[in-house]
Design an enzyme around this catalytic site. Sequence first.
Site, mmCIF file in Angstrom:
data_model
loop_
_atom_site.group_PDB
_atom_site.id
_atom_site.type_symbol
_atom_site.label_atom_id
_atom_site.label_comp_id
_atom_site.label_asym_id
_atom_site.label_seq_id
_atom_site.Cartn_x
_atom_site.Cartn_y
_atom_site.Cartn_z
ATOM 1 N N ASP A 1 -0.213 -1.238 -8.021
ATOM 2 C CA ASP A 1 -0.368 -0.427 -6.823
ATOM 3 C C ASP A 1 -1.157 -1.266 -5.810
ATOM 4 O O ASP A 1 -1.709 -2.323 -6.151
ATOM 5 C CB ASP A 1 -1.114 0.857 -7.193
ATOM 6 C CG ASP A 1 -1.524 1.674 -5.992
ATOM 7 O OD1 ASP A 1 -0.653 1.987 -5.171
ATOM 8 O OD2 ASP A 1 -2.722 1.991 -5.886
ATOM 9 N N ASP B 1 -3.164 0.284 -2.431
ATOM 10 C CA ASP B 1 -4.353 0.934 -1.875
ATOM 11 C C ASP B 1 -5.221 1.498 -2.985
ATOM 12 O O ASP B 1 -4.801 2.372 -3.748
ATOM 13 C CB ASP B 1 -3.946 2.047 -0.898
ATOM 14 C CG ASP B 1 -3.277 1.482 0.341
ATOM 15 O OD1 ASP B 1 -3.776 0.471 0.863
ATOM 16 O OD2 ASP B 1 -2.264 2.054 0.790
#
Length: 254
Positions: free
Chosen positions: A9, A11
């Site tokens: 991922d 953020d």
Amino acid sequence: MPLQALIFDVDGTLADTERDAHRVAFNQAFAEAGLPFAWDVPTYGVYLRVTGGKERLRAFLEEHREYPQLSDEEIAALHRAKTHHYVEMVATGLLPLRPGVRRLLDAARDADIRVAIATTTTPANVEALLHSTLGADALARFAVIGAGDVVPRKKPAPDIYQYVLDRLGLAAGECLAIEDSVNGLRSARGAALPTLITETDYTRGQDFSGALRVLTHLGEPEDPARVITGSEAGSRLLVDIPLLRQWWAETTAP
């Protein structure tokens, strides 16, 4: 088959971007548009439960009918302005990678383990962060970058992970996801990916049932990660490729 790929991922996972970058960029866009609200730190934390910037703003407005209600086109325009501000901020080098991220990316490259990205943030945001933290050849490090609106449903739906797996040409059981939030965990697990969690201030205390381990971060020699849940809970360690292979093998053991 051995562990073939790590899927990150962005953020909260690669960098802690939410509070002091995305939130600030949203507020700059709101002010430019003359809107009568701004998101403080706690408020933004509440709406992080909604994945996707446009979707987050729509959820906020639906729960705050006292503010002007915007059309989908107006929200999209605001989001483009926010992305512009975010990219400008990140380009200044404001946001470092989280502890252990660069170290693990380098170790994966040395071990011939591919790395990929599965995120619902926009491609422009991803590219700005990667270039500012990893340099001009940053994008070439990643075998696949799945970002933005390339899939119809955002996390916690599994679509973005399925998209990345398809382009890697790998089965979920050959990969390991690294996430920071419950929505990310649900997305990765929905695609049958074993998942490691590195929590943030915003995601601490979420229900991470089903994660391989929950850690404070990936760790540096001078600042080892603390294991929050898992058989090593309470210990401090560095997440490296041998350790990831060990944890990943737990999911494939008969």
